[in-house]
Enzyme design. Sequence first.
Site: not given
Ligand SMILES: NC(=O)c1ccc[n+]([C@@H]2O[C@H](COP(=O)([O-])OP(=O)(O)OC[C@H]3O[C@@H](n4cnc5c(N)ncnc54)[C@H](O)[C@@H]3O)[C@@H](O)[C@H]2O)c1
Length: 414
Positions: A257
């Site tokens: 983030c």
């Molecule tokens: N990790 C955190 O602590 C956190 C906190 C708040 C917000 N976010 C936000 O949430 C969002 C996701 O973050 P995350 O940490 O879960 O990411 P991540 O990388 O852990 O997981 C994302 C998943 O999405 C899949 N993916 C990618 N493209 C895809 C598609 N087109 N269709 C289907 N699946 C797809 C990937 O294979 C992966 O498994 C981001 O925007 C991030 O900024 C993350």
Amino acid sequence: MKIGIVGLGYVGLPLAVTFAEAECDIIGVDIDQARVTSLREGHSHVEDIPHERLAGALGRCRFTTRFVELHETDAILVCVPTPLTRNREPDLGPLLGAAQALAGVIRRGQTIILESTTFPGTTRQHMVPLLEESGLRAGEDFALAFSPERVDPGRTDYTLRNTPKVVGGYTPACLEAAVAVYAPVCDEIVRVSTPEVAELSKLLENIFRSVNIALVNEMAILADRMGIDIWEVVDAAATKPYGFMRFEPGPGMGGHCLPVDPFYLTWKAREYDISTEFIELAGKVNQQMPYFCLERAIRALNDVGKSVKGARILIVGVSYKAGVGDMRESPALKILKLLRGRGADVAYHDPHVPELVDLGLRSAELPAGADGVDLAIIVTAHPTVDHRAIAESAQLTLDLRGVTRGLDARVLQL
Ligand SMILES: NC(=O)c1ccc[n+]([C@@H]2O[C@H](COP(=O)([O-])OP(=O)(O)OC[C@H]3O[C@@H](n4cnc5c(N)ncnc54)[C@H](O)[C@@H]3O)[C@@H](O)[C@H]2O)c1
């Protein structure tokens, strides 16, 4: 309710499991076949979701790579990554890819909610046109909203249940549809007037942290130069019962983030002839911290007549935050590489990170790994690690997290 989750990562998997525990049926879609297969077998890749918890939810979860299965759901939550390109510009590729795939499968009456962190306008300007390729109209045939994920990995006191959930609908009816989706899993829902308010509110939260961390880091560099103990300064300032919020200095920022999301806003702001100075400055200060930590390490060794070249150095904690194994953007990696570049013989210990494949390193066992090292550097202070024992075994310790304060003269603080 039948809930679809797109993207089964740090955000999507906990959502899937929480909704399943609230007796919703889940269709979890991810483009990563290996991830889907291991989730089906009950293997969780997210530390906050232990295998047993996933196993308990599996009866209600169907994990798949096939978007078409989302057709039968009542609501679809989109949790795909929002990274930066090499030029540090927003990479909406995963988001647009997911929206395109959804356009082929959505049906009348569904509620689609974007949870990924992104710049204001993404839902309206980027999601709507792609989703409407389905022939259905947003706000008429399907409901659309943005609701930012607020998960803090490793945290147990605040969960999806007791963290207020901000929701902004494309129309007032979309807002109410999205609120109904979250009702089984969230105690408090905060309605805002538009998706843009919700999108920007998430960025404000992240930028607030980034700027305040940079402020205290800059103060730490100055305090070091002035010979003042920054930790004592922070403790003293934090006694003020109002108008001050405690932030602590450290080796820099990591995780997905804080180092990434603020630059989504910087990019968007350019369209409005605004340059987001606070974001840029905070990024600059925080990026400098690993270099400052390197300089502190060199100075610490120099003061006892040793050079960094050839010194045996143990990095304690390599993930970006305490209590988790997430390595994304971890400043420890930067520090480790900088020390290696200076010829140090670097090892590490981290109970959450068994190996660093790219660096050809495995986590050293303790106490042997700390015994007699020239310098131990506490970069991330995991609660299960006995930092005092490490400080007693190492010849010298540099503590970047303030967990060994007041121990003895062989322990230096950031
Ligand atoms: N990790 C955190 O602590 C956190 C906190 C708040 C917000 N976010 C936000 O949430 C969002 C996701 O973050 P995350 O940490 O879960 O990411 P991540 O990388 O852990 O997981 C994302 C998943 O999405 C899949 N993916 C990618 N493209 C895809 C598609 N087109 N269709 C289907 N699946 C797809 C990937 O294979 C992966 O498994 C981001 O925007 C991030 O900024 C993350």
